[in-house]
Design an enzyme around this catalytic site. Sequence first.
Site, mmCIF file in Angstrom:
data_model
loop_
_atom_site.group_PDB
_atom_site.id
_atom_site.type_symbol
_atom_site.label_atom_id
_atom_site.label_comp_id
_atom_site.label_asym_id
_atom_site.label_seq_id
_atom_site.Cartn_x
_atom_site.Cartn_y
_atom_site.Cartn_z
ATOM 1 N N GLY A 91 29.887 41.753 34.684
ATOM 2 C CA GLY A 91 28.764 40.939 34.203
ATOM 3 C C GLY A 91 27.402 41.611 34.190
ATOM 4 C CD GLU A 95 26.823 39.645 41.340
ATOM 5 O OE1 GLU A 95 26.922 39.689 40.085
ATOM 6 O OE2 GLU A 95 27.787 39.416 42.080
ATOM 7 C CG ASP A 96 26.453 38.709 36.255
ATOM 8 O OD1 ASP A 96 26.570 38.521 37.484
ATOM 9 O OD2 ASP A 96 27.423 38.649 35.482
ATOM 10 C CG ASP A 113 28.481 29.659 40.522
ATOM 11 O OD1 ASP A 113 28.086 28.676 41.151
ATOM 12 O OD2 ASP A 113 29.319 29.574 39.603
ATOM 13 C CE LYS A 150 25.817 28.848 37.013
ATOM 14 N NZ LYS A 150 27.271 28.738 36.770
ATOM 15 C CG PHE A 155 30.603 28.221 32.439
ATOM 16 C CD1 PHE A 155 30.976 28.964 33.558
ATOM 17 C CD2 PHE A 155 30.940 28.708 31.181
ATOM 18 C CE1 PHE A 155 31.663 30.159 33.427
ATOM 19 C CE2 PHE A 155 31.639 29.896 31.045
ATOM 20 C CZ PHE A 155 31.998 30.620 32.171
ATOM 21 C CG ASP A 170 33.676 36.655 31.297
ATOM 22 O OD1 ASP A 170 33.020 36.705 32.350
ATOM 23 O OD2 ASP A 170 34.906 36.463 31.267
ATOM 24 N NE ARG A 213 32.990 40.552 30.598
ATOM 25 C CZ ARG A 213 32.841 39.983 31.789
ATOM 26 N NH1 ARG A 213 31.631 39.721 32.242
ATOM 27 N NH2 ARG A 213 33.884 39.669 32.523
HETATM 28 P P1 IMP Z 1 30.085 33.429 42.851
HETATM 29 O O1 IMP Z 1 31.011 34.275 43.669
HETATM 30 O O2 IMP Z 1 30.544 31.995 42.777
HETATM 31 O O3 IMP Z 1 28.646 33.518 43.298
HETATM 32 O O4 IMP Z 1 30.195 33.928 41.362
HETATM 33 C C1 IMP Z 1 29.594 35.103 40.974
HETATM 34 C C2 IMP Z 1 30.157 35.705 39.711
HETATM 35 O O5 IMP Z 1 30.833 34.731 38.920
HETATM 36 C C3 IMP Z 1 29.036 36.241 38.863
HETATM 37 O O6 IMP Z 1 28.773 37.575 39.170
HETATM 38 C C4 IMP Z 1 29.559 36.044 37.461
HETATM 39 O O7 IMP Z 1 30.295 37.175 37.077
HETATM 40 C C5 IMP Z 1 30.456 34.842 37.566
HETATM 41 N N1 IMP Z 1 29.742 33.615 37.138
HETATM 42 C C6 IMP Z 1 29.074 32.744 37.901
HETATM 43 N N2 IMP Z 1 28.534 31.742 37.180
HETATM 44 C C7 IMP Z 1 28.882 32.008 35.891
HETATM 45 C C8 IMP Z 1 28.603 31.341 34.641
HETATM 46 O O8 IMP Z 1 27.931 30.294 34.534
HETATM 47 N N3 IMP Z 1 29.136 31.942 33.530
HETATM 48 C C9 IMP Z 1 29.886 33.074 33.571
HETATM 49 N N4 IMP Z 1 30.151 33.727 34.717
HETATM 50 C C10 IMP Z 1 29.654 33.200 35.863
HETATM 51 MG MG MG Z 2 29.475 39.155 38.094
#
Ligand code: IMP
Ligand code: MG
Length: 182
Positions: free
Chosen positions: A51, A105-106, A109, A137, A158, A165, A171
């Site tokens: 990402g 990080e992109d 979440d 978020k 989302f 993606d 992407r």
């Molecule tokens: P986490 O582990 O729940 O914090 O998720 C982190 C990863 O999930 C990010 O680095 C993204 O690659 C992916 N991600 C989280 N939210 C989204 C979204 O809204 N769209 C697409 N990918 C997401």
């Molecule tokens: Mg990611």
Amino acid sequence: MDEQGKVTLHDRTFELYLTEEELLSYIRAMADQINHDYKESLPLVIPVLNGAFMVAADLLKELTIPCELSFTKLSSYSGTSTTGTVKTLIGLGEDIANRDVIILEDIVDTGITLEKLYAETKKFNPKSIRIASLLLKPEAYHNRIKIDYVGKEIPNKFIVGYGLDYDGLGRNLRNIYVVTKD
Ligand code: IMP
Ligand code: MG
């Protein structure tokens, strides 16, 4: 696919949410802070694939301080929700020892990915670790690890585009799109 308005990927429709210009302005603001904070150091920026590839390219172009780059890869996502377990982790190595590391990080979440990466990075004895994320978020994030540089906080919806993606697609989009309700 209409880049300006709506985008359909697999079974979902997405609408324009953040333009490339907006994203670049958030990135410039993050870069200003990093340029200020790392004047005396040579940070190692570690973007998280897949990402973060776009934000890595655009952020590094805005860094005026000397810096190095080393990608890592992991993933916790399947479809539009987190699976809760981080599946892969590659690319972290001994080059981290005694370095000022910036994990890039992109989007953050739930923070599950970040927690895992943070713990793994620490094992290589860096001098410092800071976290930069283009998007956050806050409603989903329940973790104590501080996100030091945040481009923009967004609601718990989302999104796709600019590196992010939906099951492999989206992407390549230069803007960010949010999923529509239907
Ligand atoms: P986490 O582990 O729940 O914090 O998720 C982190 C990863 O999930 C990010 O680095 C993204 O690659 C992916 N991600 C989280 N939210 C989204 C979204 O809204 N769209 C697409 N990918 C997401
Ligand atoms: Mg990611």
